[in-house]
Scaffold this motif. Sequence first.
Motif, short mmCIF file in Angstrom:
data_model
loop_
_atom_site.label_atom_id
_atom_site.label_comp_id
_atom_site.label_asym_id
_atom_site.label_seq_id
_atom_site.Cartn_x
_atom_site.Cartn_y
_atom_site.Cartn_z
N ALA A 94 0.91 -1.15 -0.08
CA ALA A 94 -0.14 0.03 0.08
C ALA A 94 0.91 1.28 -0.08
N LEU A 95 2.05 1.28 0.85
CA LEU A 95 2.88 2.41 0.85
C LEU A 95 3.37 2.59 -0.65
N GLY A 96 3.86 1.58 -1.09
CA GLY A 96 4.32 1.77 -2.64
C GLY A 96 3.35 2.09 -3.59
N TYR A 97 2.23 1.80 -3.52
CA TYR A 97 1.17 2.56 -4.50
C TYR A 97 0.84 3.79 -4.06
N ALA A 98 0.93 4.21 -2.65
CA ALA A 98 0.52 5.55 -2.10
C ALA A 98 1.80 6.44 -2.89
N ARG A 99 3.02 6.10 -3.01
CA ARG A 99 4.07 6.64 -3.71
C ARG A 99 3.94 6.81 -5.18
N ARG A 100 3.41 5.74 -5.84
CA ARG A 100 3.25 5.97 -7.27
C ARG A 100 2.11 6.82 -7.61
N GLU A 113 -2.30 -3.50 -12.87
CA GLU A 113 -1.05 -4.02 -13.31
C GLU A 113 0.14 -2.94 -13.90
N LYS A 114 -0.77 -2.09 -14.61
CA LYS A 114 0.06 -1.04 -15.09
C LYS A 114 0.62 0.08 -13.90
N LEU A 115 -0.29 0.15 -13.03
CA LEU A 115 -0.05 1.28 -11.82
C LEU A 115 1.37 0.73 -11.17
N ALA A 116 1.49 -0.68 -11.06
CA ALA A 116 2.62 -1.25 -10.43
C ALA A 116 3.73 -1.01 -11.01
N GLU A 117 3.90 -0.64 -12.41
CA GLU A 117 5.11 -0.18 -13.10
C GLU A 117 5.37 1.05 -13.23
N GLN A 118 4.56 1.93 -12.55
CA GLN A 118 5.02 3.31 -12.17
C GLN A 118 6.28 3.35 -11.29
N ASP A 119 6.75 4.55 -11.41
CA ASP A 119 8.11 4.99 -10.48
C ASP A 119 7.47 5.16 -8.93
N GLN A 120 8.21 4.98 -7.86
CA GLN A 120 7.61 5.56 -6.52
C GLN A 120 8.28 6.93 -6.26
#
Length: 583
Positions: free
Chosen positions: A63-69, A161-168
């Motif tokens: 979740a913290l990773g997605y927050a930064r994305r 899945e595409k969101l997971a490829e974004q930089d943090q």
Amino acid sequence: MPTDLAPEGATPTLDTQPRRIADFATVGDALDYAAQGSRGMNFHDARGTLLRTYPYAELREDALGYARRFMTLGLKPGNRVALVAETNPDFAACFFGAVYAGLWPVPLPLPTSFGGRDSYTDQLDVMLQSSDPQLFLYPEEMESFTTDAAERREVKAMSWEKLAEQDQSDAPLPQADENAIAYLQYSSGSTRFPHGVAVTHRSLLDNLRAHGLGLKVQDSDRCISWLPWYHDMGLVGCMLSPMANQISVDYMKTEDFARRPLTWLDLISRNPGTTLSYSPTFGYDICARRISSQSKPSERFDLSRWRIAGNGADMIRPDVMQHFLDIYGEAGFQASSFCPSYGLAEATLAVSLMPPGEGIKLELVEEEKLAGGAPAPGGDDRPQRYRAIVNCGKAVEGMEIEIRDNEDKVLGDHEVGRVLCRGSSVMVGYYRDEESTAACLSDDGWLDTGDMGYMSDGYIFIVGRAKDMIIINGRNHWPQDIEWAVEQLPGFKSGDIAAFALTSDSGEELPAVLVHCRVSDPGERATLHAEIKERVRSITGISPIVELVPPRTLPRTSSGKLSRVKARNLYLSGEIQPFEIAA
């Protein structure tokens, strides 16, 4: 402390971490604490096979990773992120990631069997219009279902899945405020004009704490759920509450439950601890009907440790619950495990809960008194025509309940009227809809729930929805009573009948009933049509409109409830085509 009270390979039921009953300021604080233990989420397939173990510690990290994305994408606190609420780790991580970033996640429903792709696209369209999100997320396999709605509203859309490829982003996360909006919950009101309930961190945590205290959460408790995460009972009751109260959960998808409902009971049977699990009435009904007459439930299931069998989200049918008990009592299920409740998204979730162990309690109420608002029965004389009303428990901590008449006078015990509630977990309002907010929420915080009921010695009894009332010749009729009467004919089950009122050319209100028909012989259909017509006429005193329609025609809300309003509209527009009945 041993940590073996769990299905093999799943996160443990027991833990050495001291339990806190949702006494946190924000959702992020709650997940931060849950992540310090070893409990978590567990995802199973339609046969109950464990697919993925997802400890709260891993959920927090993702979740913290997605927050930064989200921050990399330029999203700011207060922006909305719409998410298709698939029951899987991706949705959970994106939901909590949005919360950590100060965004407002907006869970959106999955497609249903009714209406097909176009209907689903239209549903997404109106919710996207209402919530006005800056980002729309969905599972990759659903891209063809979601892109049309996103393009109509010019919303940036991508798969998770595409969101997971974004930089943090390496920027600091925003400071959470307990009075800020945590998420938007769409209630199961009108599909055309959906209501986005704005839920703050404070109101959510107060309701989750009341939920945990009301259920008297134990160290050996474990939650089992198939409820969808886009509905308040699934999202709040079976995702957010277990997390905030540090309970491990075993999930199966709602569509898997629909195909193989007895897997739900298999998962409960495999749990060595005590179990919390919830369902609307129809879930218990499906399980009672699906078991083979040649099967012995005791040979397949062990339901003796099912401590809280929650029931809510719709009118509770005592006949269905008794049938479930009759079938599964031999497998160890106890009547005292039933836990009726009452709640709604506008109150975050729980308004009342039956104290654990009290089971289902009924009162026989005369129909005339229900419809007219007169006192419910208190004497020994049994009314000639009555309805069994289920006790939905006492107000949860921090909640008040009042029954009022149409002039806002507070009514006494056993007087039927409008149900109002007030408390710290009541919504701040509908998102961008001041008119609808003002219509149900007073300046001093009382929420008009739209339901009718009465109080008795501190317990709330729910009678029905005020807006569903059918008024014939000045006399009030609950559609549930008409539907129940038709269901007593052979071959019908709950959800097969929709009753509502239609206006004739002369302006007269007429009762109308749409009925799922599984009979193909024209003569048998004509006989059935006549039987239904006579059954409804005996209740309403007037000849009704009766239409036999194909199975699976009657629409449901996103939470699985029969939608009488939508059924009426589809019938009037010609989208529901009834069978022709031979003269």
